[in-house]
Write a protein that holds these residues in place. Structure first.
Motif, PDB file in Angstrom:
ATOM      1  N   LEU A 160       3.086  -2.149  -8.735  1.00 51.92           N
ATOM      2  CA  LEU A 160       2.208  -3.298  -8.992  1.00 51.92           C
ATOM      3  C   LEU A 160       0.795  -2.846  -9.355  1.00 51.92           C
ATOM      4  N   THR A 161       0.360  -1.768  -8.782  1.00 50.75           N
ATOM      5  CA  THR A 161      -0.925  -1.169  -9.130  1.00 50.75           C
ATOM      6  C   THR A 161      -0.802   0.346  -9.048  1.00 50.75           C
ATOM      7  N   ASP A 162      -1.865   1.033  -9.421  1.00 52.64           N
ATOM      8  CA  ASP A 162      -1.828   2.499  -9.420  1.00 52.64           C
ATOM      9  C   ASP A 162      -2.294   3.055  -8.080  1.00 52.64           C
ATOM     10  N   TYR A 163      -1.607   4.085  -7.631  1.00 49.24           N
ATOM     11  CA  TYR A 163      -1.976   4.797  -6.420  1.00 49.24           C
ATOM     12  C   TYR A 163      -2.126   6.282  -6.734  1.00 49.24           C
ATOM     13  N   TRP A 164      -3.112   6.900  -6.064  1.00 46.61           N
ATOM     14  CA  TRP A 164      -3.399   8.315  -6.285  1.00 46.61           C
ATOM     15  C   TRP A 164      -3.502   9.062  -4.963  1.00 46.61           C
ATOM     16  N   GLY A 165      -3.089  10.327  -4.994  1.00 47.95           N
ATOM     17  CA  GLY A 165      -3.336  11.189  -3.858  1.00 47.95           C
ATOM     18  C   GLY A 165      -4.752  11.738  -3.928  1.00 47.95           C
ATOM     19  N   GLN A 166      -5.079  12.567  -2.954  1.00 44.55           N
ATOM     20  CA  GLN A 166      -6.431  13.106  -2.883  1.00 44.55           C
ATOM     21  C   GLN A 166      -6.597  14.334  -3.771  1.00 44.55           C
TER      22      GLN A 166
ATOM     23  N   GLN B 269       0.836  -1.194   0.000  1.00 40.77           N
ATOM     24  CA  GLN B 269       0.000   0.000   0.000  1.00 40.77           C
ATOM     25  C   GLN B 269       0.868   1.239   0.000  1.00 40.77           C
ATOM     26  N   VAL B 270       0.439   2.206  -0.772  1.00 35.31           N
ATOM     27  CA  VAL B 270       1.139   3.491  -0.838  1.00 35.31           C
ATOM     28  C   VAL B 270       0.109   4.595  -0.647  1.00 35.31           C
ATOM     29  N   GLN B 271       0.339   5.428   0.320  1.00 35.31           N
ATOM     30  CA  GLN B 271      -0.507   6.609   0.491  1.00 35.31           C
ATOM     31  C   GLN B 271       0.271   7.830   0.035  1.00 35.31           C
ATOM     32  N   LEU B 272      -0.401   8.659  -0.745  1.00 40.38           N
ATOM     33  CA  LEU B 272       0.224   9.851  -1.305  1.00 40.38           C
ATOM     34  C   LEU B 272      -0.552  11.077  -0.827  1.00 40.38           C
ATOM     35  N   VAL B 273       0.164  12.082  -0.384  1.00 37.34           N
ATOM     36  CA  VAL B 273      -0.468  13.309   0.085  1.00 37.34           C
ATOM     37  C   VAL B 273       0.177  14.496  -0.615  1.00 37.34           C
ATOM     38  N   GLU B 274      -0.650  15.260  -1.329  1.00 41.95           N
ATOM     39  CA  GLU B 274      -0.156  16.426  -2.046  1.00 41.95           C
ATOM     40  C   GLU B 274      -0.307  17.683  -1.193  1.00 41.95           C
ATOM     41  N   SER B 275       0.492  18.674  -1.528  1.00 40.36           N
ATOM     42  CA  SER B 275       0.369  19.999  -0.925  1.00 40.36           C
ATOM     43  C   SER B 275       0.955  21.019  -1.885  1.00 40.36           C
ATOM     44  N   GLY B 276       0.666  22.295  -1.610  1.00 38.47           N
ATOM     45  CA  GLY B 276       1.279  23.359  -2.391  1.00 38.47           C
ATOM     46  C   GLY B 276       0.363  24.035  -3.394  1.00 38.47           C
ATOM     47  N   GLY B 277      -0.860  23.545  -3.531  1.00 37.04           N
ATOM     48  CA  GLY B 277      -1.781  24.198  -4.449  1.00 37.04           C
ATOM     49  C   GLY B 277      -2.248  25.539  -3.913  1.00 37.04           C
ATOM     50  N   GLY B 278      -2.968  26.264  -4.755  1.00 36.41           N
ATOM     51  CA  GLY B 278      -3.488  27.548  -4.329  1.00 36.41           C
ATOM     52  C   GLY B 278      -3.890  28.412  -5.501  1.00 36.41           C
ATOM     53  N   LEU B 279      -4.106  29.682  -5.211  1.00 41.18           N
ATOM     54  CA  LEU B 279      -4.482  30.668  -6.222  1.00 41.18           C
ATOM     55  C   LEU B 279      -3.249  31.465  -6.618  1.00 41.18           C
ATOM     56  N   VAL B 280      -3.022  31.582  -7.905  1.00 39.89           N
ATOM     57  CA  VAL B 280      -1.864  32.324  -8.401  1.00 39.89           C
ATOM     58  C   VAL B 280      -2.271  33.092  -9.647  1.00 39.89           C
TER      59      VAL B 280
END
Length: 113
Positions: free
Chosen positions: A99-105, A1-12
């Motif tokens: 082995l399979t695809d993993y996605w962040g939120q 299992q792989v958990q992915l967490v993104e950050s850094g988005g916003g308004l620009v």
């Protein structure tokens, strides 16, 4: 299992820059394929940038403006986005294949004046 967490988005503003980060819950030394996808409202999810076996691929629409990088020691993948355009507005997803695809939120990027 792989958990992915993104950050850094916003308004620009158009022409601005953002750096997205993605942290993996496990070591990415053995995850050869990692990347970023995006999905704009009413559109299908599309590839933005991919790193695989040391090589990188970019969507034509972001070539020369976006750069993908990874730090295996920190289990991190980054997407540096420069010269942002309104059409870059989307939810950006971190992706890994082991082995399979993993996605962040997903993290929202909005480019608007």
């Amino acid at each position: 299992q792989v958990q992915l967490v993104e950050s850094g988005g916003g308004l620009v503003q158009p022409g601005g820059s953002l750096r997205l980060s993605c942290v993996s819950s496990r070591s990415i030394f053995s995850i050869y394929t990692m990347g970023w996808y995006r999905q704009a409202p009413g559109k299908q999810r599309e590839l933005v940038a991919l790193t695989r076996d040391g090589r990188t691929n970019y969507a034509d629409s972001v070539k020369g403006r976006f750069t993908i990088s990874r730090d295996n020691g920190k289990n991190m993948v980054y997407l540096q986005m420069n010269s942002l355009k309104p059409e870059d507005t989307a939810v950006y997803y971190c992706y890994a294949h082991l082995l399979t695809d993993y996605w962040g939120q997903g993290t929202q990027v909005t480019v608007s004046s």
